[in-house]
Design an enzyme around this catalytic site. Structure first.
Site, mmCIF file in Angstrom:
data_model
loop_
_atom_site.group_PDB
_atom_site.id
_atom_site.type_symbol
_atom_site.label_atom_id
_atom_site.label_comp_id
_atom_site.label_asym_id
_atom_site.label_seq_id
_atom_site.Cartn_x
_atom_site.Cartn_y
_atom_site.Cartn_z
ATOM 1 C CE LYS A 168 -4.361 -2.954 -2.234
ATOM 2 N NZ LYS A 168 -4.402 -1.490 -2.423
ATOM 3 N NE ARG A 183 4.276 -2.211 -8.391
ATOM 4 C CZ ARG A 183 5.054 -1.397 -7.713
ATOM 5 N NH1 ARG A 183 5.800 -0.512 -8.350
ATOM 6 N NH2 ARG A 183 5.102 -1.462 -6.399
ATOM 7 C CE LYS A 207 -3.667 2.181 3.177
ATOM 8 N NZ LYS A 207 -3.885 1.906 1.740
ATOM 9 C CB THR A 239 5.084 -0.330 5.110
ATOM 10 O OG1 THR A 239 4.316 -0.122 3.937
ATOM 11 C CG2 THR A 239 4.491 -1.458 5.914
ATOM 12 C CG ASP A 294 -6.327 -0.227 0.535
ATOM 13 O OD1 ASP A 294 -6.375 0.194 1.693
ATOM 14 O OD2 ASP A 294 -5.278 -0.286 -0.129
HETATM 15 O O1 C5P Z 1 2.467 -3.742 -7.032
HETATM 16 P P1 C5P Z 1 2.617 -4.126 -5.593
HETATM 17 O O2 C5P Z 1 2.547 -5.619 -5.359
HETATM 18 O O3 C5P Z 1 3.820 -3.487 -4.934
HETATM 19 O O4 C5P Z 1 1.321 -3.502 -4.927
HETATM 20 C C1 C5P Z 1 1.059 -3.592 -3.558
HETATM 21 C C2 C5P Z 1 -0.268 -2.988 -3.215
HETATM 22 O O5 C5P Z 1 -0.377 -2.949 -1.806
HETATM 23 C C3 C5P Z 1 -0.475 -1.552 -3.700
HETATM 24 O O6 C5P Z 1 -1.875 -1.385 -3.952
HETATM 25 C C4 C5P Z 1 -0.059 -0.719 -2.514
HETATM 26 O O7 C5P Z 1 -0.690 0.525 -2.447
HETATM 27 C C5 C5P Z 1 -0.513 -1.616 -1.362
HETATM 28 N N1 C5P Z 1 0.196 -1.402 -0.109
HETATM 29 C C6 C5P Z 1 1.561 -1.526 0.019
HETATM 30 N N2 C5P Z 1 2.157 -1.322 1.220
HETATM 31 C C7 C5P Z 1 1.414 -1.006 2.292
HETATM 32 C C8 C5P Z 1 0.035 -0.898 2.190
HETATM 33 C C9 C5P Z 1 -0.557 -1.111 0.945
HETATM 34 O O8 C5P Z 1 2.251 -1.830 -0.942
HETATM 35 N N3 C5P Z 1 1.998 -0.844 3.450
#
Ligand code: C5P
Length: 232
Positions: free
Chosen positions: A32, A210, A61, A119, A59
């Site tokens: 992504k 992460r 949006k 979220t 992504d």
């Molecule tokens: O590091 P982590 O696993 O928290 O990253 C989650 C990814 O998903 C990030 O790129 C974040 O911007 C994205 N994301 C999120 N929650 C959402 C939509 C996208 O964490 N509701």
């Protein structure tokens, strides 16, 4: 079905992203590219990742007037992305224009998904922007509008995935971030779910950042997640 894990490349430069991806196998995950990395590295990096045989979820949006969104979608189709997204709150005309742009343009037909309610937004904040629906009702309402407007699915929390899996068609795609194994740090994510539980809730693809990008061995972390979901 090919791999369900989408690794979020939340890096601020092309070189860091390329160096990281050199440790990953395109048969074992997708990627992504979001606003941070795209702003830093631009479309060249998207093409680089596609040349390395990764499926790329762009992504960005999109949320703008229908003509502008359709034009942006055409450029993304030309790049060869596998998946892209728009904000459902841009309205049905905008979503239909985005879908028409995909159907009528180019050979690659990426998956088009929608963002329901971010979220990070609470019930109180929803009310501040003039929406008095309960958040969950608003998510369902927007997911149904996305489906009627031709979108293939939505990004949603794992909790919402459970709700939407029960009221949307079986082929409506649910993409879920906020994934953590039992041993992972949660970071700034407030509500997290394990990979296996997200799949049980009905998610089709899991966005993982992460837990893989910050792992001492990203490929081992990815393998552990793939093995956890393989047993669901
Ligand atoms: O590091 P982590 O696993 O928290 O990253 C989650 C990814 O998903 C990030 O790129 C974040 O911007 C994205 N994301 C999120 N929650 C959402 C939509 C996208 O964490 N509701």
């Amino acid at each position: 079905m090919k791999n369900k894990i989408i690794v979020a490349l939340d890096f601020n430069s092309s070189s860091r992203a390329v160096e990281f991806v050199d440790n990953l196998d395109p048969k074992l995950c997708r990627l992504k590219i979001g606003k941070e990395l795209f702003t830093a590295a631009g479309p060249n990096l998207v093409e680089t990742m596609i040349k390395k045989e990764f499926d790329v979820f762009l992504d960005l949006k999109f949320h703008d007037i229908p003509n502008t969104v359709a034009n942006a979608v055409r450029v993304a189709v030309d790049l060869g992305v596998w998946m892209l997204n728009v904000h459902i709150s841009g309205g049905s005309t905008m979503m239909k224009s985005a879908k028409d742009a995909i159907l009528s343009h180019g050979d690659c037909k990426p998956i088009l998904i929608g963002v329901t309610v971010l979220t990070s937004i609470s019930n109180a904040e929803l009310s501040e922007i003039g929406i008095d629906n309960d958040l969950r009702d608003q998510v369902v309402k927007l997911a149904k509008l996305a489906h009627q407007s031709g979108l293939d699915g939505v990004v949603c929390s794992a909790e919402e995935a459970k709700l939407l899996r029960n009221c949307m068609p079986a082929d409506f795609i649910l993409v879920t971030p906020g994934i953590r194994r039992e041993q992972d740090a949660t970071g700034d994510q407030k509500r997290v779910i394990t990979p296996s539980q997200a799949i049980r809730n009905g998610s089709d693809y899991l966005v993982v950042g992460r837990p893989i990008t910050q792992a001492s061995s990203p490929s081992a972390a990815l393998a552990a997640i793939n093995s956890e979901i393989a047993s669901v």
